[in-house]
Design an enzyme around this catalytic site. Sequence first.
Site, mmCIF file in Angstrom:
data_model
loop_
_atom_site.group_PDB
_atom_site.id
_atom_site.type_symbol
_atom_site.label_atom_id
_atom_site.label_comp_id
_atom_site.label_asym_id
_atom_site.label_seq_id
_atom_site.Cartn_x
_atom_site.Cartn_y
_atom_site.Cartn_z
ATOM 1 C CG ASP A 34 28.325 56.825 60.243
ATOM 2 O OD1 ASP A 34 28.066 57.855 60.892
ATOM 3 O OD2 ASP A 34 29.452 56.310 60.241
ATOM 4 C CG ASN A 62 38.712 49.560 60.406
ATOM 5 O OD1 ASN A 62 38.429 50.743 60.253
ATOM 6 N ND2 ASN A 62 37.796 48.614 60.510
ATOM 7 C CG HIS A 67 35.664 52.769 59.881
ATOM 8 N ND1 HIS A 67 35.256 51.970 60.925
ATOM 9 C CD2 HIS A 67 35.651 54.039 60.384
ATOM 10 C CE1 HIS A 67 35.010 52.723 61.981
ATOM 11 N NE2 HIS A 67 35.246 53.982 61.684
ATOM 12 C CD GLU A 107 33.803 48.669 59.564
ATOM 13 O OE1 GLU A 107 34.932 49.197 59.483
ATOM 14 O OE2 GLU A 107 33.223 48.511 60.653
#
Length: 231
Positions: free
Chosen positions: A63, A131, A133, A138
């Site tokens: 990414d 979280n 991800h 996400e």
Amino acid sequence: MKIHRVKSAGQGQALAAELFAGISDESPDSPVGLATGGTMSGVYSALATDGFCPKFSDAFALDEYQGISPASENSYANELTRKFTEPLNFQGKIHVPGQGDYAGQQGPKQFEKTITKLGPLSVQLLGIGVNGHIAFNEPGSSFYSKTRVVELHQETIKSNLVYFDGPASMPTHAVTQGLSTIKQASKLLLLVLGEAKEFALSKAINYPDESTPLAALLDHPGLELITDLNY
Ligand code: F6R
């Protein structure tokens, strides 16, 4: 899923380096997948300490922040140059989504084409966010997602803000490999280290749905989890 239980983050990163080196050396003609962030820094340092010499000629990053210059210290392209290419004297190419040939509207499609042409990757290194991800997929990301531009979750912005001068310079979007793109790799080496990641890991295993992107990887036959957690 094969599970490697380790006693500390350092032990997990050293083990990941050893496994990554072994798998990539076995398939020198296949590209590999790299990740960024604090967890991976320890893996790359361990590879350098071990004197690892990459035999592969192509690597794919997971990414990148949307619209960031590779000259910026915060760009993942820059981070991989500093932490992987330079210390390991890597002579090949790191393909970064959103950068170079993969910039612009057609960039994500071009990235997918290249990864399909040169792949499958022998091994993909992975960390997770607090979280859950995976890369910048996400919570709520489709398990079938491909490389695309995404909006960053508020929790991700909060945890990554420390690396930027302030909210004004923190990107709100990123380009990320999709969950189905990531799953094309033959082996996934997933590092889940530190208590902050415990909730996400336990949620993915006990309630595997799209609210925890990590759950998308659990049915991959080549998944190896390295963890210091008793989830
Ligand atoms: C970055 C990436 C992210 C990180 C995750 C964990 O390329 O893929 O998913 O792996 O945010 O980052 P650290 O290791 O800094 O906690």
